[in-house]
Design an enzyme around this catalytic site. Sequence first.
Site, PDB file in Angstrom:
ATOM      1  N   GLN A   1     -48.871  82.780   7.192  1.00 14.91           N
ATOM      2  CA  GLN A   1     -47.538  83.295   7.543  1.00 14.91           C
ATOM      3  C   GLN A   1     -47.245  83.207   9.054  1.00 14.91           C
ATOM      4  O   GLN A   1     -46.105  82.961   9.463  1.00 14.91           O
ATOM      5  CB  GLN A   1     -47.420  84.739   7.072  1.00 14.91           C
ATOM      6  CG  GLN A   1     -45.990  85.202   6.943  1.00 14.91           C
ATOM      7  CD  GLN A   1     -45.929  86.629   6.440  1.00 14.91           C
ATOM      8  OE1 GLN A   1     -46.395  87.554   7.114  1.00 14.91           O
ATOM      9  NE2 GLN A   1     -45.368  86.829   5.270  1.00 14.91           N
TER      10      GLN A   1
ATOM     11  N   ARG B   1     -52.580  69.679   8.291  1.00 13.62           N
ATOM     12  CA  ARG B   1     -53.704  70.198   9.076  1.00 13.62           C
ATOM     13  C   ARG B   1     -54.327  71.399   8.346  1.00 13.62           C
ATOM     14  O   ARG B   1     -53.632  72.384   8.056  1.00 13.62           O
ATOM     15  CB  ARG B   1     -53.207  70.647  10.460  1.00 13.62           C
ATOM     16  CG  ARG B   1     -54.249  71.314  11.327  1.00 13.62           C
ATOM     17  CD  ARG B   1     -55.218  70.312  11.872  1.00 13.62           C
ATOM     18  NE  ARG B   1     -56.181  70.938  12.772  1.00 13.62           N
ATOM     19  CZ  ARG B   1     -57.280  70.324  13.203  1.00 13.62           C
ATOM     20  NH1 ARG B   1     -57.547  69.074  12.819  1.00 13.62           N
ATOM     21  NH2 ARG B   1     -58.103  70.934  14.024  1.00 13.62           N
TER      22      ARG B   1
ATOM     23  N   GLU C   1     -20.035  66.634  28.816  1.00 14.35           N
ATOM     24  CA  GLU C   1     -21.445  66.597  29.230  1.00 14.35           C
ATOM     25  C   GLU C   1     -22.269  67.543  28.353  1.00 14.35           C
ATOM     26  O   GLU C   1     -23.352  67.188  27.883  1.00 14.35           O
ATOM     27  CB  GLU C   1     -21.592  66.981  30.704  1.00 14.35           C
ATOM     28  CG  GLU C   1     -23.046  67.046  31.152  1.00 14.35           C
ATOM     29  CD  GLU C   1     -23.227  67.080  32.656  1.00 14.35           C
ATOM     30  OE1 GLU C   1     -22.663  66.201  33.342  1.00 14.35           O
ATOM     31  OE2 GLU C   1     -23.933  67.978  33.155  1.00 14.35           O
TER      32      GLU C   1
END
Lengths: 372, 88
Positions: free
Chosen positions: A272, A261, A235
């Site tokens: 940064q 953008r 799992e």
Amino acid sequence: MTDDLFHLTAPWAQQLNADTRELDAAGAFPHDKWKVLQETGLLRTHFAPEFGGAGHGVTATMRALEGLGYVCHDAGLSFSASTQIVSVGVPLQRFGSQELKERHLPRIMSGEAITAHAITEESGGSDAMNLAATARRDGDHYVVSGGKMFITNAPVADLFLLYVRTGKPGPFGLTTLLVEAATPGLTAGPAMDKIGLRTSPVGTLSFDELRVPVSQRVGQEGTGFLILDHVMKREVLFGFSITLGEMTRRLEETIAYAGKRHQFGQPIGSYQAVSHKIADMKMRVETARKWLADTGVKVEAGQDASLDLAATKTIVSEANVQTALDAVQIHGGRGVLTEHGIERDLRNSIAGTIYSGTSEIQRNRIATLLGL
Amino acid sequence: MSTTDIAGEIRAYVVGQFLAGEDTTDLTGDYDLIDSGVIDSLGLVRLLSHLTRAFDIAVDDIELTPDNFRTLDSITAVVEAHAPVRAA
Ligand SMILES: Cc1cc2nc3c(=O)[nH]c(=O)nc-3n(C[C@H](O)[C@H](O)[C@H](O)COP(=O)(O)OP(=O)(O)OC[C@H]3O[C@@H](n4cnc5c(N)ncnc54)[C@H](O)[C@@H]3O)c2cc1C
């Protein structure tokens, strides 16, 4: 071969991603997409060829699921698929009688029968070894009473593996029983509304004098916790391989967005404060990848991977939350609009630090293994 | 490996992993490691992994019942029944 499995579900990307936003808003299990998943063959990956499976081991299956996470934007659907593989099929394949395997494995790996496993109860999930639902022996049947909670796929499942108490308190009194959903005495509640993974229905089960033939026991009486251990290893590895695929896609999308953008005349990625966040995302994703890969190899080789599994589960689930938060921040206002799906990733990530053993329980386990 | 060697290896692992620092002079072959809490569920899972590797046994071949792992004697018997035959 292993690399091919990463691309197993890619040809179905468009169908798997149709209406994801609307289905998420509705909190509805996508039955049509389940049919698409059935077509991909993904659900057969880990099962034995003699029953119709593709016969792949742990690490190859992880790769197929990583590919699903990368391709499929519907994390709830992917979560239900992972539950389908591990909840009943995996324990049946390893511990089931030949008759049970022949009867059920084909319908599980085709996806025709949706499956769920029920461990957690109202009284708690972390202390799973002390679960209270009981099964008393009555001739060639068990009679089960009690209830379960937070059961993934329960509202739509056809077949359940119940973890019940047949013996004294503690882990050595647990037994697993295979039960069809339509069995009298078994009631599944409706899907419960939740923050994320909304297309993966979760619900309760209640047992009222539920009679289960002894022949539907999986494994020996008292070995429920060994079965659970076998299942939980897979799992964690399978479920969080999906998460790795999702995080990889998120990272790529965020890098692309930061590159295109512009603010103050420059791409935001040139600042940064943004690029370091992305560098941190990259390190988290690759740390997750390395832990999953190493632990997968160990489990496949049958080595003691107790500490590795606890660390992997914690590292990947927490990386998922943090990278989802970072992606929202870097996408600015668009990060919180539902139309872009970035906020959905964040909502979907939250439950990962809770299901399959919470982060706190995993850290407890690591500490115990360190002798603390 | 002789029965004595197998029993010695298993005892060393159990003492080293689950009873480190304890006085184990009274730990007999029929002492119930599960009921006494020496080996819990996590411990049993780890013991199994160890046995499969130390004695080259396929985990799928072992009948996984707690009773098989309850005492040092029963663990030794399981290993003896499944470990590949080795040249003396
Ligand atoms: C989306 C989702 C899907 C799930 N699917 C399934 C499923 O298919 N089948 C199933 O059986 N269960 C399922 N679960 C249940 C899940 O396994 C449990 O929610 C989980 O184990 C935690 O149990 P709990 O919710 O009862 O919290 P609790 O156990 O009550 O814990 C509450 C808080 O206390 C902390 N805590 C508890 N004990 C300790 C301790 N000793 N030390 C430190 N902190 C501790 C926990 O870490 C947690 O933060 C699912 C849960 C979710 C959210």
